[in-house]
Motif scaffolding. Structure first.
Motif, PDB file in Angstrom:
ATOM      1  N   GLU A   1       0.608  -0.958  -0.356  1.00  0.00           N
ATOM      2  CA  GLU A   1       0.167   0.130   0.026  1.00  0.00           C
ATOM      3  C   GLU A   1       0.351   1.584   0.420  1.00  0.00           C
ATOM      4  O   GLU A   1       1.772   1.361   1.233  1.00  0.00           O
ATOM      5  CB  GLU A   1      -0.768   0.396   0.964  1.00  0.00           C
ATOM      6  N   VAL A   2       0.736   2.296  -0.956  1.00  0.00           N
ATOM      7  CA  VAL A   2       1.552   3.324  -1.380  1.00  0.00           C
ATOM      8  C   VAL A   2       0.919   4.199   0.103  1.00  0.00           C
ATOM      9  O   VAL A   2      -0.246   4.500   0.807  1.00  0.00           O
ATOM     10  CB  VAL A   2       0.889   3.938  -2.363  1.00  0.00           C
TER      11      VAL A   2
ATOM     12  N   HIS B   1      -6.724   5.704   5.157  1.00  0.00           N
ATOM     13  CA  HIS B   1      -6.564   5.347   4.162  1.00  0.00           C
ATOM     14  C   HIS B   1      -8.046   6.210   3.187  1.00  0.00           C
ATOM     15  O   HIS B   1      -9.072   6.072   3.113  1.00  0.00           O
ATOM     16  CB  HIS B   1      -7.390   3.856   4.604  1.00  0.00           C
ATOM     17  N   VAL B   2      -6.918   6.146   1.892  1.00  0.00           N
ATOM     18  CA  VAL B   2      -7.896   7.297   0.775  1.00  0.00           C
ATOM     19  C   VAL B   2      -8.139   6.187  -0.147  1.00  0.00           C
ATOM     20  O   VAL B   2      -7.897   5.214  -0.800  1.00  0.00           O
ATOM     21  CB  VAL B   2      -7.014   8.594   0.145  1.00  0.00           C
ATOM     22  N   VAL B   3      -9.911   5.780  -1.016  1.00  0.00           N
ATOM     23  CA  VAL B   3     -10.152   5.121  -1.661  1.00  0.00           C
ATOM     24  C   VAL B   3     -10.559   6.585  -2.615  1.00  0.00           C
ATOM     25  O   VAL B   3     -10.555   6.474  -3.415  1.00  0.00           O
ATOM     26  CB  VAL B   3     -10.997   4.980  -1.408  1.00  0.00           C
ATOM     27  N   ASP B   4     -10.760   7.062  -2.245  1.00  0.00           N
ATOM     28  CA  ASP B   4     -11.354   8.191  -3.738  1.00  0.00           C
ATOM     29  C   ASP B   4     -10.861   8.602  -5.127  1.00  0.00           C
ATOM     30  O   ASP B   4      -9.540   8.672  -4.703  1.00  0.00           O
ATOM     31  CB  ASP B   4     -11.751   9.499  -2.511  1.00  0.00           C
ATOM     32  N   ALA B   5     -11.117   7.820  -5.663  1.00  0.00           N
ATOM     33  CA  ALA B   5     -10.893   8.405  -7.171  1.00  0.00           C
ATOM     34  C   ALA B   5     -10.218   9.381  -7.417  1.00  0.00           C
ATOM     35  O   ALA B   5      -9.219   9.051  -8.523  1.00  0.00           O
ATOM     36  CB  ALA B   5     -11.623   7.582  -8.393  1.00  0.00           C
ATOM     37  N   ARG B   6     -10.795  10.262  -6.951  1.00  0.00           N
ATOM     38  CA  ARG B   6     -10.221  11.620  -7.724  1.00  0.00           C
ATOM     39  C   ARG B   6      -9.187  12.269  -6.847  1.00  0.00           C
ATOM     40  O   ARG B   6      -8.167  12.217  -7.349  1.00  0.00           O
ATOM     41  CB  ARG B   6     -11.349  12.971  -7.087  1.00  0.00           C
TER      42      ARG B   6
ATOM     43  N   GLN C   1      -5.558  12.602  -8.511  1.00  0.00           N
ATOM     44  CA  GLN C   1      -4.347  13.331  -8.032  1.00  0.00           C
ATOM     45  C   GLN C   1      -3.042  12.952  -7.375  1.00  0.00           C
ATOM     46  O   GLN C   1      -2.221  13.694  -7.366  1.00  0.00           O
ATOM     47  CB  GLN C   1      -5.206  15.045  -6.944  1.00  0.00           C
ATOM     48  N   ALA C   2      -3.256  11.895  -7.468  1.00  0.00           N
ATOM     49  CA  ALA C   2      -1.925  11.844  -6.245  1.00  0.00           C
ATOM     50  C   ALA C   2      -0.766  10.814  -7.108  1.00  0.00           C
ATOM     51  O   ALA C   2       0.356  10.567  -6.967  1.00  0.00           O
ATOM     52  CB  ALA C   2      -2.160  10.635  -5.250  1.00  0.00           C
ATOM     53  N   GLY C   3      -1.401  10.848  -8.482  1.00  0.00           N
ATOM     54  CA  GLY C   3      -0.387   9.995  -9.203  1.00  0.00           C
ATOM     55  C   GLY C   3      -0.629   8.458  -9.643  1.00  0.00           C
ATOM     56  O   GLY C   3       0.304   7.756  -9.887  1.00  0.00           O
ATOM     57  N   LEU C   4      -1.641   7.885  -9.134  1.00  0.00           N
ATOM     58  CA  LEU C   4      -1.352   6.568  -8.933  1.00  0.00           C
ATOM     59  C   LEU C   4      -2.881   6.201  -9.192  1.00  0.00           C
ATOM     60  O   LEU C   4      -4.124   6.677  -9.561  1.00  0.00           O
ATOM     61  CB  LEU C   4      -1.850   6.575  -6.944  1.00  0.00           C
ATOM     62  N   ASN C   5      -3.604   5.024  -9.730  1.00  0.00           N
ATOM     63  CA  ASN C   5      -4.854   4.324  -9.915  1.00  0.00           C
ATOM     64  C   ASN C   5      -5.272   3.032  -9.027  1.00  0.00           C
ATOM     65  O   ASN C   5      -6.008   2.333  -9.039  1.00  0.00           O
ATOM     66  CB  ASN C   5      -4.507   3.260 -11.262  1.00  0.00           C
ATOM     67  N   LYS C   6      -4.573   3.150  -7.654  1.00  0.00           N
ATOM     68  CA  LYS C   6      -4.813   2.722  -6.648  1.00  0.00           C
ATOM     69  C   LYS C   6      -5.751   3.199  -4.826  1.00  0.00           C
ATOM     70  O   LYS C   6      -4.483   4.187  -5.089  1.00  0.00           O
ATOM     71  CB  LYS C   6      -4.061   1.781  -6.657  1.00  0.00           C
TER      72      LYS C   6
END
Length: 309
Positions: free
Chosen positions: A131-132, A264-269, A273-278
């Motif tokens: 997990e990042v 724990h951030v799950v919001d897609a937006r 914005q964090a440069g991630l896809n998960k």
């Protein structure tokens, strides 16, 4: 064999002679320490009726622990490292030093010379699909003034509970960095969420803990040295909230002030914005350093560390 076979004055005389208290040579501080430890050990042997076999088994245990370089694990495991922190806490309190971030144990796995970054850094090399984690905060003095140019030296385990250098599968200085804070005292890093770990199976540390009916597990945590000119060095760690062993750390490293909230951030937006896809995790933690003063005991500890290859 009955206990208390030797009179205390005989023990005292034996220890004094063995420690060299009857001569003017040698190191007085070493002689003082050896004398006290010999007295306490001989009294314990006598009062507990420790047999010769038990005594020499103990010597063999310590010999093997030394060969395996395990004292860095045994010392926190028998609460001595935490005890030293408690003594330093009280010494600072008596010196009027309050308001700084709580200290806790260093542990045996620090490696000096990690790469230096300014403001922010990435700790992991991308090979661990954990997990990042984004962690950020400020380094300030106890009045709240930001300390620009402070140094945040950070290290932690991977998702298997292993540390680079000690784990040959990891690249040098993986999950280890030094970050110089910006002019506002801010630091930020990207890494992966660490895992807790257990002392090595079959190790002398595990054998001792088993004999005492204890486990050898540590909760997930992240270590820090935090320094700034004119301020006292802080040795600390944060523990990851929710870990099974959070309040049952075999090394006694958990302190309530050092358990930050983990978001724990799950919001897609937000992930985009964090440069991630998960999903990812986020921790904010500020460090407060106390001023350096002449009469307080030092917080800089010169202890042996493993050296980077």
């Amino acid at each position: 064999m009955p206990a208390n076979l030797i009179k205390k004055n005989v023990i005292t005389a034996l220890a004094a002679r063995a420690a060299g208290l009857d001569n003017g040579d040698g190191n007085p501080r070493v002689k003082q320490g050896v004398n006290r430890l010999l007295v306490d050990l001989m009294v314990a042997v006598d009062e507990l009726d420790i047999s010769m076999e038990e005594f020499w088994n103990g010597v063999a245990y310590l010999t093997q622990a030394g060969k395996q370089n395990e004292f860095g694990l045994i010392v926190p495991g028998v609460v001595l490292e935490h005890f030293l922190d408690l003594r330093l806490d009280e010494a600072e309190r008596r010196a009027g030093l309050t308001g700084g971030t709580a200290r806790t144990i260093e542990g045996p796995l620090y490696i000096a010379g990690a790469p230096l970054s300014k403001g922010e850094a990435r700790l992991d090399d991308g090979t661990d699909d954990g997990e990042v984690l984004f962690m950020e905060g400020q380094v300030r003095d106890i009045s709240g003034k930001p300390l620009g140019g402070a140094l945040v030296d950070v290290w932690h385990a991977n998702t298997m509970g292993n540390y680079s250098h000690f784990d040959p599968t990891q690249a040098a200085f993986n999950l280890r960095r030094r970050i110089e804070t910006d002019e506002d005292g801010r630091y930020r890093f990207r890494s992966i969420m660490p895992s807790g770990y257990a002392c090595p199976p079959g190790s002398q540390t595990e054998k001792l803990l088993n004999a005492m009916g204890r486990h050898g597990n540590r909760p997930a945590h992240i270590h820090f040295f935090v320094t700034a000119p004119g301020h006292r060095k802080l040795t600390t760690q944060i523990n990851i909230d929710g870990d099974k062993y959070l309040h049952d750390d075999f090394a006694f490293g958990t302190r309530e002030e050092l358990i930050p909230q983990v978001e724990h951030v799950v919001d897609a937006r937000e992930t985009h914005q964090a440069g991630l896809n998960k999903p990812f995790a986020r921790i904010r933690f500020d460090f407060r350093l106390t001023k350096q003063v002449v009469d307080a005991p030092t917080t800089v500890v010169n202890r042996e560390h493993a050296e980077a290859a």
